[in-house]
Scaffold this active site. Sequence first.
Site, PDB file in Angstrom:
ATOM      1  N   PHE A 147       0.754  -1.282   0.026  1.00  0.00           N
ATOM      2  CA  PHE A 147       0.192  -0.180  -0.075  1.00  0.00           C
ATOM      3  C   PHE A 147       0.876   1.335  -0.008  1.00  0.00           C
ATOM      4  CE2 PHE A 147       0.895  -0.358   4.534  1.00  0.00           C
ATOM      5  CZ  PHE A 147       1.040   1.146   4.878  1.00  0.00           C
ATOM      6  N   LYS A 171      -1.292  -6.940  -9.247  1.00  0.00           N
ATOM      7  CA  LYS A 171      -2.069  -6.927  -8.260  1.00  0.00           C
ATOM      8  C   LYS A 171      -1.936  -6.273  -7.046  1.00  0.00           C
ATOM      9  CE  LYS A 171      -2.736  -8.465  -4.496  1.00  0.00           C
ATOM     10  NZ  LYS A 171      -3.346  -7.539  -3.461  1.00  0.00           N
ATOM     11  N   GLU A 174      -4.784  -3.812  -1.859  1.00  0.00           N
ATOM     12  CA  GLU A 174      -6.527  -3.673  -1.669  1.00  0.00           C
ATOM     13  C   GLU A 174      -6.896  -2.309  -0.888  1.00  0.00           C
ATOM     14  OE1 GLU A 174      -4.607  -5.906  -0.417  1.00  0.00           O
ATOM     15  OE2 GLU A 174      -5.115  -7.017   1.250  1.00  0.00           O
ATOM     16  N   SER A 224       5.353  -6.937   3.363  1.00  0.00           N
ATOM     17  CA  SER A 224       6.093  -7.380   4.518  1.00  0.00           C
ATOM     18  C   SER A 224       6.828  -8.581   4.327  1.00  0.00           C
ATOM     19  CB  SER A 224       4.773  -7.466   5.660  1.00  0.00           C
ATOM     20  OG  SER A 224       3.973  -8.382   5.213  1.00  0.00           O
ATOM     21  N   CYS A 279       9.559   1.841   3.509  1.00  0.00           N
ATOM     22  CA  CYS A 279      10.479   0.637   3.730  1.00  0.00           C
ATOM     23  C   CYS A 279      11.866   1.161   3.915  1.00  0.00           C
ATOM     24  CB  CYS A 279      10.499  -0.315   2.553  1.00  0.00           C
ATOM     25  SG  CYS A 279      11.183   0.199   1.191  1.00  0.00           S
ATOM     26  N   GLU A 383       9.518  -4.249  13.019  1.00  0.00           N
ATOM     27  CA  GLU A 383       9.191  -3.103  12.099  1.00  0.00           C
ATOM     28  C   GLU A 383       8.002  -2.479  12.708  1.00  0.00           C
ATOM     29  OE1 GLU A 383       7.842  -3.969   8.106  1.00  0.00           O
ATOM     30  OE2 GLU A 383       9.031  -2.193   7.413  1.00  0.00           O
TER      31      GLU A 383
END
Length: 498
Positions: A147, A171, A174, A224, A279, A383
């Site tokens: 995301f 993909k 969402e 992740s 990240c 994290e």
Amino acid sequence: MIGNYINNELVRVTSERTLPVTDPANGKVIDQVALSSVSDTEQAIAAAEEAWPTWSKMTPLNRARILFRYKALVEQNMDELAELISREHGKVHSDAVGELTRGLEVVEFACGIPHLQKGEHSRNVGGDVDSHSMMMPLGVCAGITPFNFPVMVPMWMFPIALATGNTFILKPSEKNPSVSLKLAALLVEAGLPSGVFNVVQGDKESVDVLLSDSRVKAVSFVGSTPIAEYIYSQGSANGKRVQALGGAKNHMVVMPDADLDQAVNALMGAAFGAAGERCMAISVVVAIGDEVADKLAKKLTARIRELRVGPGYGQSIENEMGPLITHDHMKKVSAYIDKGAAEGATLLVDGRDCSVPGYENGFYVGGTLFDDVTPDMTIYREEIFGPVLSMLRAKSLNEALELINQHEFGNGTAIFTADGQAARDFCDNVEVGMVGVNVPIPVPMAFHSFGGWKRSLFGPLHMHGNDGVRFFTRMKTVTTRWPKNQQQQADFVMPTMK
Ligand code: NAD
């Protein structure tokens, strides 16, 4: 209802499963995303497979020309795209423009594909024998993206995949699915043939199809670490080429000779930009010596308290930090702050209970600073992916290096110093994939490759740059002789060139 994009048009998803899409700035549900079923996903794979033979045979120059037009179209639509990113992700407008710019740099790189995909040629590897290598496309490739960069991360992947002659299925996350459809529409406007780029909205169900269907040859993933590990193991077990980039815990070392004001400016942007949902965000500062730590603590505390937190759009003076992606994530980050305090770290600035007037239902956590963090604490080991900066105190550069090298993640790191030798030692010995010297977020440019070490990346190849070209192609090496009438003898020894 946000659906799929297949064969150059919007396609309704047949599955009944949906998820709400939320504006994190105010907490309102603004749309619904359909979650593709197995057959919805297979429809995209079939389209991509059908398009591949023609697309892969198009000259690289003509493929590059489509990408040139695409680049111009993205530039023309920059504000609208940034608005879309900001609305569903929460990041501030200028940061969304920055993300688009970094994505476009990969498009610019991919426009050079006639040069990048040339392969190599050797004349006379033996008497009258020549050899050349060809970098062949793989076929249908898939990208599964997170995301936090709904444009940049897909654009790390598909410009190179398409330029090298593959077809592609994206993909997207969402959580912010809309912008992927706009990217698809711009590719079509740029002249991309039907079926070459497709978007499948969904979750694990559609991802599992991409990982198991034998028509998909390669999977590029960013997200992740637990999911990256899953993608890598499943995709590889099914015979696919996989690169899977995972999570991070990025340390910035501040040496006693560093310019502390410069270091503080760097830390503010690197820890709190995009609300820490990068990240490559710096989430740990390692101060060398108590004097540096005490000064940093004082300066950072003052600056964090002044952070302008609020919606990423619609403000006359832009905010510095937007909301987190979801209500659940806001709760998770707050729980980490609870845990840090409970485990004995010193909470210098507390971002819990951050309320933005007029946006009380938004998913905000304010900038947070912990001092006296130790390596055994949860807030150090895991994290957090939020605006939480932990400070550790080390006595020497070697101690800092040991700390960083023992951490399970190895995505990015930085050192702030005026000492060239210390910086050189750091670069040589740190076990991290991307290193900055007086640069807090050392994201490599498009023509270099992006990737971490250890549990921040699974697979041998990094994203974009030369590694990206290698990932989306496979080598074929041709050895050629055109005999000049001489009779060849049968030869039963291993052929060696003379
Ligand atoms: P995520 O792992 O939850 O999701 C990433 C993608 O995987 C999404 O498309 C999601 O739909 C899909 N997914 C989620 N659960 C799945 C499952 N069980 N099976 C199959 N697919 C699944 O990550 P996120 O929350 O969207 O993104 C944040 C994470 O991504 C952070 O850990 C961050 O460090 C990481 N990230 C890493 C990089 C990098 O370059 N290393 C870059 C950006 C983000």
